[in-house]
Write a protein that holds these residues in place. Structure first.
Motif, mmCIF file in Angstrom:
data_model
loop_
_atom_site.group_PDB
_atom_site.id
_atom_site.type_symbol
_atom_site.label_atom_id
_atom_site.label_comp_id
_atom_site.label_asym_id
_atom_site.label_seq_id
_atom_site.Cartn_x
_atom_site.Cartn_y
_atom_site.Cartn_z
ATOM 1 N N SER A 7 -2.345 -4.014 -7.413
ATOM 2 C CA SER A 7 -1.859 -4.920 -6.370
ATOM 3 C C SER A 7 -0.633 -5.675 -6.852
ATOM 4 C CB SER A 7 -2.962 -5.894 -5.954
ATOM 5 O OG SER A 7 -3.257 -6.778 -7.004
ATOM 6 N N SER A 8 0.108 -6.172 -5.878
ATOM 7 C CA SER A 8 1.349 -6.881 -6.191
ATOM 8 C C SER A 8 1.052 -8.323 -6.562
ATOM 9 C CB SER A 8 2.292 -6.852 -4.997
ATOM 10 O OG SER A 8 3.461 -7.598 -5.316
ATOM 11 N N GLN A 9 1.724 -8.766 -7.593
ATOM 12 C CA GLN A 9 1.526 -10.134 -8.061
ATOM 13 C C GLN A 9 2.455 -11.107 -7.338
ATOM 14 O OE1 GLN A 9 1.570 -10.087 -12.340
ATOM 15 N NE2 GLN A 9 1.750 -12.322 -12.475
ATOM 16 N N MET A 10 3.417 -10.579 -6.605
ATOM 17 C CA MET A 10 4.445 -11.413 -5.982
ATOM 18 C C MET A 10 4.750 -10.890 -4.585
ATOM 19 S SD MET A 10 5.398 -13.587 -8.384
ATOM 20 C CE MET A 10 7.065 -14.215 -8.089
ATOM 21 N N ASP A 11 5.354 -11.754 -3.768
ATOM 22 C CA ASP A 11 6.029 -11.269 -2.579
ATOM 23 C C ASP A 11 7.353 -10.672 -3.040
ATOM 24 O OD1 ASP A 11 4.074 -12.268 -0.800
ATOM 25 O OD2 ASP A 11 4.933 -14.272 -0.987
ATOM 26 N N GLY A 12 7.629 -9.408 -2.633
ATOM 27 C CA GLY A 12 8.871 -8.794 -3.103
ATOM 28 C C GLY A 12 8.986 -7.356 -2.644
ATOM 29 N N TYR A 13 9.439 -6.509 -3.555
ATOM 30 C CA TYR A 13 9.715 -5.112 -3.207
ATOM 31 C C TYR A 13 9.106 -4.190 -4.258
ATOM 32 C CZ TYR A 13 12.585 -7.198 0.264
ATOM 33 O OH TYR A 13 12.973 -7.951 1.339
ATOM 34 N N ALA A 14 8.277 -3.255 -3.787
ATOM 35 C CA ALA A 14 7.743 -2.226 -4.672
ATOM 36 C C ALA A 14 8.833 -1.183 -4.879
ATOM 37 C CB ALA A 14 6.499 -1.594 -4.061
ATOM 38 N N VAL A 15 9.098 -0.858 -6.140
ATOM 39 C CA VAL A 15 10.173 0.107 -6.470
ATOM 40 C C VAL A 15 9.690 1.004 -7.599
ATOM 41 C CG1 VAL A 15 12.015 -1.523 -5.820
ATOM 42 C CG2 VAL A 15 11.166 -1.469 -8.194
ATOM 43 N N ARG A 16 10.562 1.949 -7.963
ATOM 44 C CA ARG A 16 10.379 2.666 -9.224
ATOM 45 C C ARG A 16 11.255 1.960 -10.245
ATOM 46 N NH1 ARG A 16 9.211 8.957 -8.177
ATOM 47 N NH2 ARG A 16 8.006 8.665 -6.254
ATOM 48 N N ALA A 17 10.688 1.570 -11.366
ATOM 49 C CA ALA A 17 11.431 0.793 -12.359
ATOM 50 C C ALA A 17 12.700 1.507 -12.778
ATOM 51 C CB ALA A 17 10.542 0.522 -13.583
ATOM 52 N N ALA A 18 12.602 2.838 -12.901
ATOM 53 C CA ALA A 18 13.777 3.611 -13.352
ATOM 54 C C ALA A 18 14.941 3.463 -12.375
ATOM 55 C CB ALA A 18 13.394 5.084 -13.513
ATOM 56 N N ASP A 19 14.624 3.297 -11.084
ATOM 57 C CA ASP A 19 15.677 3.215 -10.073
ATOM 58 C C ASP A 19 16.488 1.929 -10.174
ATOM 59 O OD1 ASP A 19 14.819 5.630 -9.092
ATOM 60 O OD2 ASP A 19 13.746 4.776 -7.366
ATOM 61 N N VAL B 41 -4.330 2.291 2.715
ATOM 62 C CA VAL B 41 -3.627 2.894 1.581
ATOM 63 C C VAL B 41 -2.213 3.237 2.034
ATOM 64 C CG1 VAL B 41 -3.610 4.811 -0.066
ATOM 65 C CG2 VAL B 41 -5.796 3.814 0.706
ATOM 66 N N PRO B 42 -1.183 2.625 1.455
ATOM 67 C CA PRO B 42 0.187 2.900 1.890
ATOM 68 C C PRO B 42 0.636 4.304 1.471
ATOM 69 C CG PRO B 42 0.181 1.411 -0.006
ATOM 70 C CD PRO B 42 -1.250 1.635 0.362
ATOM 71 N N ALA B 43 1.687 4.785 2.114
ATOM 72 C CA ALA B 43 2.247 6.100 1.783
ATOM 73 C C ALA B 43 2.879 6.070 0.394
ATOM 74 C CB ALA B 43 3.296 6.484 2.823
ATOM 75 N N VAL B 44 2.991 7.231 -0.204
ATOM 76 C CA VAL B 44 3.632 7.342 -1.514
ATOM 77 C C VAL B 44 5.093 6.895 -1.389
ATOM 78 C CG1 VAL B 44 4.305 8.951 -3.341
ATOM 79 C CG2 VAL B 44 2.088 9.219 -2.167
ATOM 80 N N LEU B 45 5.548 6.115 -2.374
ATOM 81 C CA LEU B 45 6.929 5.643 -2.340
ATOM 82 C C LEU B 45 7.847 6.715 -2.934
ATOM 83 C CD1 LEU B 45 8.600 2.940 -1.700
ATOM 84 C CD2 LEU B 45 8.692 2.718 -4.192
ATOM 85 N N ALA B 46 8.826 7.127 -2.154
ATOM 86 C CA ALA B 46 9.782 8.132 -2.636
ATOM 87 C C ALA B 46 10.783 7.482 -3.581
ATOM 88 C CB ALA B 46 10.513 8.756 -1.448
ATOM 89 N N ALA B 47 11.362 8.312 -4.444
ATOM 90 C CA ALA B 47 12.372 7.816 -5.371
ATOM 91 C C ALA B 47 13.538 7.224 -4.598
ATOM 92 C CB ALA B 47 12.862 8.964 -6.272
ATOM 93 N N ARG B 48 14.186 6.190 -5.182
ATOM 94 C CA ARG B 48 15.376 5.544 -4.622
ATOM 95 C C ARG B 48 15.109 4.923 -3.245
ATOM 96 N NH1 ARG B 48 18.772 5.802 -8.166
ATOM 97 N NH2 ARG B 48 20.328 4.756 -6.880
ATOM 98 N N THR B 49 13.858 4.468 -3.070
ATOM 99 C CA THR B 49 13.537 3.664 -1.884
ATOM 100 C C THR B 49 12.743 2.445 -2.363
ATOM 101 O OG1 THR B 49 11.365 4.648 -1.419
ATOM 102 C CG2 THR B 49 13.306 5.752 -0.457
ATOM 103 N N ALA B 50 12.613 1.473 -1.454
ATOM 104 C CA ALA B 50 11.812 0.273 -1.751
ATOM 105 C C ALA B 50 10.863 0.016 -0.589
ATOM 106 C CB ALA B 50 12.719 -0.938 -1.961
ATOM 107 N N ALA B 51 9.728 -0.602 -0.897
ATOM 108 C CA ALA B 51 8.805 -1.051 0.158
ATOM 109 C C ALA B 51 8.657 -2.561 0.035
ATOM 110 C CB ALA B 51 7.442 -0.375 0.013
ATOM 111 N N ARG B 52 8.854 -3.219 1.145
ATOM 112 C CA ARG B 52 8.611 -4.665 1.148
ATOM 113 C C ARG B 52 7.108 -4.878 0.962
ATOM 114 N NH1 ARG B 52 9.546 -8.927 5.975
ATOM 115 N NH2 ARG B 52 10.093 -10.707 4.685
#
Lengths: 413, 413
Positions: free
Chosen positions: A54-66, A90-101
């Protein structure tokens, strides 16, 4: 009937009563009813906590490498492809070079391995609140200003506890933090020790209920009230509280019910040297009557009645309260899971004289500077005066005189 | 929404809540229900205590002048003309050169001005117990071996309290000794402050009752349990405890009932920077939302809802519990008549690093030597881990680093 020391009587009372209380059973109660109860068996976590990433903050889920190259001067701009509130699903898989709020506590999507807090993005100027078509909202873009390492601001599964971990050991006196922990594991109820059941029997023909009008020769009974309150303060429940006269048959009948309904029976009165000592006359076998080297509270008895431990305190209300504090309180508090009380020494503000050979338990009041003064005198009838005391002042057996300023042991009321 | 200090937020919260709690009413309860309640008005003794001259010992009521020459070698022998048990009734006047056998607590007859304890007579060898025609019993004689001064072993009228004396001041947190004192005055009930009524509302669509099965994205609610227990520990009664989702209309309806049924409303969740902050969205006017320089527990709100004070805590269970301890506990305990807690400093057993500019409230456990170690990390989701803590460890705003062995302020849980 020799005179025994306070220590010996206490030791023998605690052995008798402690054994009986240790043997009592347990019961299951809802969390809302478990405050201040004692956990009977270890609570082991039935699930991992957190149970999902789970997310510890309000923000954006990303791939760290991106976002490894992100900086204030050169934001990494990503399309916001999803909005993930806290809640089931269950949210959809996050694609590379995208962000989810993503909101605090929401499920971090597969594919994402870090959360960028909103304040580390160019959406921060909107305070993160929904505005139509604003930067950082669904369908728009967000600029990430700070790189985040793998795992940052993501709460991983089982980082609080793992299923099978010990959460609460048996014997825990259950406070808010323990009940919150049990709740967080999804445990709706706990096995707690049955409360210690205490019966209080106040004896004496001279003793009348506080609501009656006392005639000459009668006194209002303070012991049923005082001993019941003391037992409850020590974590017990009072299952019977009755007043009897000096008739052994009447007392016998009350004691039979008391023994059946309680783990410990306390009586007051009827144990000294007079011609009419109803407790002594009734509780012959199974109870040892003795004189304890203590003042007040010298005449004491202990034993069993119909198999239940009984302590017989003297009838003077100050004696009865002192007897409870010295002989019954610790063993009841221990059974209720309370931590042992610290021993306290205080400076006296006055000269204290004490009869030799007895432990004197005076009533005292501690001042703002931590010193203690005696309130009232030694008289065991000074029950109204005792209301202004907050400690008992212990003058040891061998001490006949204390100067002002000397240290004395005190016992908190 | 600037960031304010812990002290300022606490001061403003306590001013708001304290004023509301001070204004609450009182109610009359029986002594048996008055334990741990707070006396609302002074209790003044309605009668003298003792109400009659009574014997302090089992022994013989005499005229002091008659036994002035008594000695072991030359007893003063007196006829035993009466036997006075404890209990109602006025004994006959004691004639000169006679004795009345008297029990502890019995009425000292007119004419008598001293009591000779049985052990100071030649009746002592019979242990003071009834035996037929024995020395010292009614119709026989007793030999007094020790002279007694006027008033000795006689409890005089009003020596404990006089009618009109203050027995218990308003504000007394009623313990066993206070209730015993009230009972001894013949007072069957007391006017006590109405308990502080607290309502707890836990918000969040992700939050489910501990008895349900949590899906991915759902967490078991620890706040309803934890905040309710904390409020009760602080002396309050919990009059409403409800869970709501993220629907403002639902929350509004619950808050309306909460405000009507409580003196203080506590909410958890819905106060931070996310897009869905139901408490913020619902409690717009009358509540100030702000960021407090504390971790965990930064996002806070306080104000009134339908005229009742409300404190809005963050939803992470550790944050909610820390918020209660820091902002709500003292004011509730004060309203419940509890003494202020002592400040405690402890030695840390480890290095502690802390973010600058915020007061860090870590969870700690005190060891047998009085030192404290941090349990778990800073994460506000570590609610199961918090169960092993017994203190909060306070790292001040200006301190970023503490060496092992340094002193830290701790707050008891």
């Amino acid at each position: 009937m020799g005179r025994v020391s306070v220590e010996r009587h206490r030791r023998e009372v605690e052995a008798l009563v402690g054994a009986a209380l240790t043997a009592r059973g347990s019961e299951r109660v809802a969390l809302a009813d478990a405050l201040d109860r004692v956990l009977a068996v270890d609570l082991v976590a039935p699930v991992d906590l957190p149970g999902f990433r789970s997310s510890q903050m309000d923000g954006y889920a990303v791939r760290a490498a991106d976002v490894a190259g992100a900086a204030s001067a050169s934001p990494v701009v990503l399309p916001v492809v999803a909005e993930i509130p806290a809640g089931p699903g269950v949210p959809a898989v996050l694609a590379a070079r995208t962000a989810a709020r993503i909101m605090t506590g929401a499920v971090v999507p597969e594919g994402s391995d870090a959360v960028v807090p909103v304040e580390d993005t160019d959406a921060a100027r909107f305070g993160g609140r929904s505005t139509s078509a604003a930067r950082g909202t669904l369908g728009n873009q967000v600029g990430v200003l700070v790189p985040r390492a793998v795992g940052e601001f993501v709460r991983d599964v089982g980082t609080d506890v793992r299923a099978g971990d010990l959460v609460l050991p048996a014997g825990t006196l259950l406070g808010p933090q323990h009940l919150a922990a049990a709740a967080s594991c999804g445990v709706p109820g706990l096995d707690v020790l049955a409360p210690v059941r205490v019966a209080v029997v106040s004896t004496g023909t001279e003793v009348v209920e506080p609501k009656q009008v006392a005639a000459t020769g009668q006194v209002y009974d303070a012991n049923l009230t005082g001993l019941s309150a003391a037992a409850r303060r020590a974590g017990a429940v009072v299952t019977l509280a009755e007043r009897t006269g000096d008739d052994p048959a009447e007392l016998s009948a009350v004691l039979e019910r008391a023994a059946a309904e309680a783990d410990l029976v306390l009586t007051s009165g009827g144990v000294s040297q007079g011609a009419y000592e109803v407790v002594k006359d009734t509780l012959g076998e199974g109870v040892t009557f003795r004189s304890v080297a203590m003042q007040p509270g010298g005449p004491q008895g202990f034993g069993t009645v119909h198999g239940t431990p009984v302590l017989t305190f003297p009838g003077n209300p100050v004696s009865a309260q002192v007897s409870f504090v010295v002989f019954a309180r610790d063993v009841l508090e221990r059974a209720a899971g309370r931590p042992p009380r610290d021993e306290e020494d205080r400076r006296t503000v006055e000269v204290i004289d004490s009869p030799p050979g007895k432990r004197q338990m005076l009533r005292g009041r501690t001042g703002p500077d931590g010193s203690v003064r005696v309130v009232g005198g030694a008289g065991s009838h000074l029950v109204a005066t005792m209301a202004s005391a907050d400690v008992l002042v212990e003058v040891p057996e061998g001490v006949g005189h204390l100067e002002a300023g000397e240290q004395v042991r005190v016992v908190r009321l």
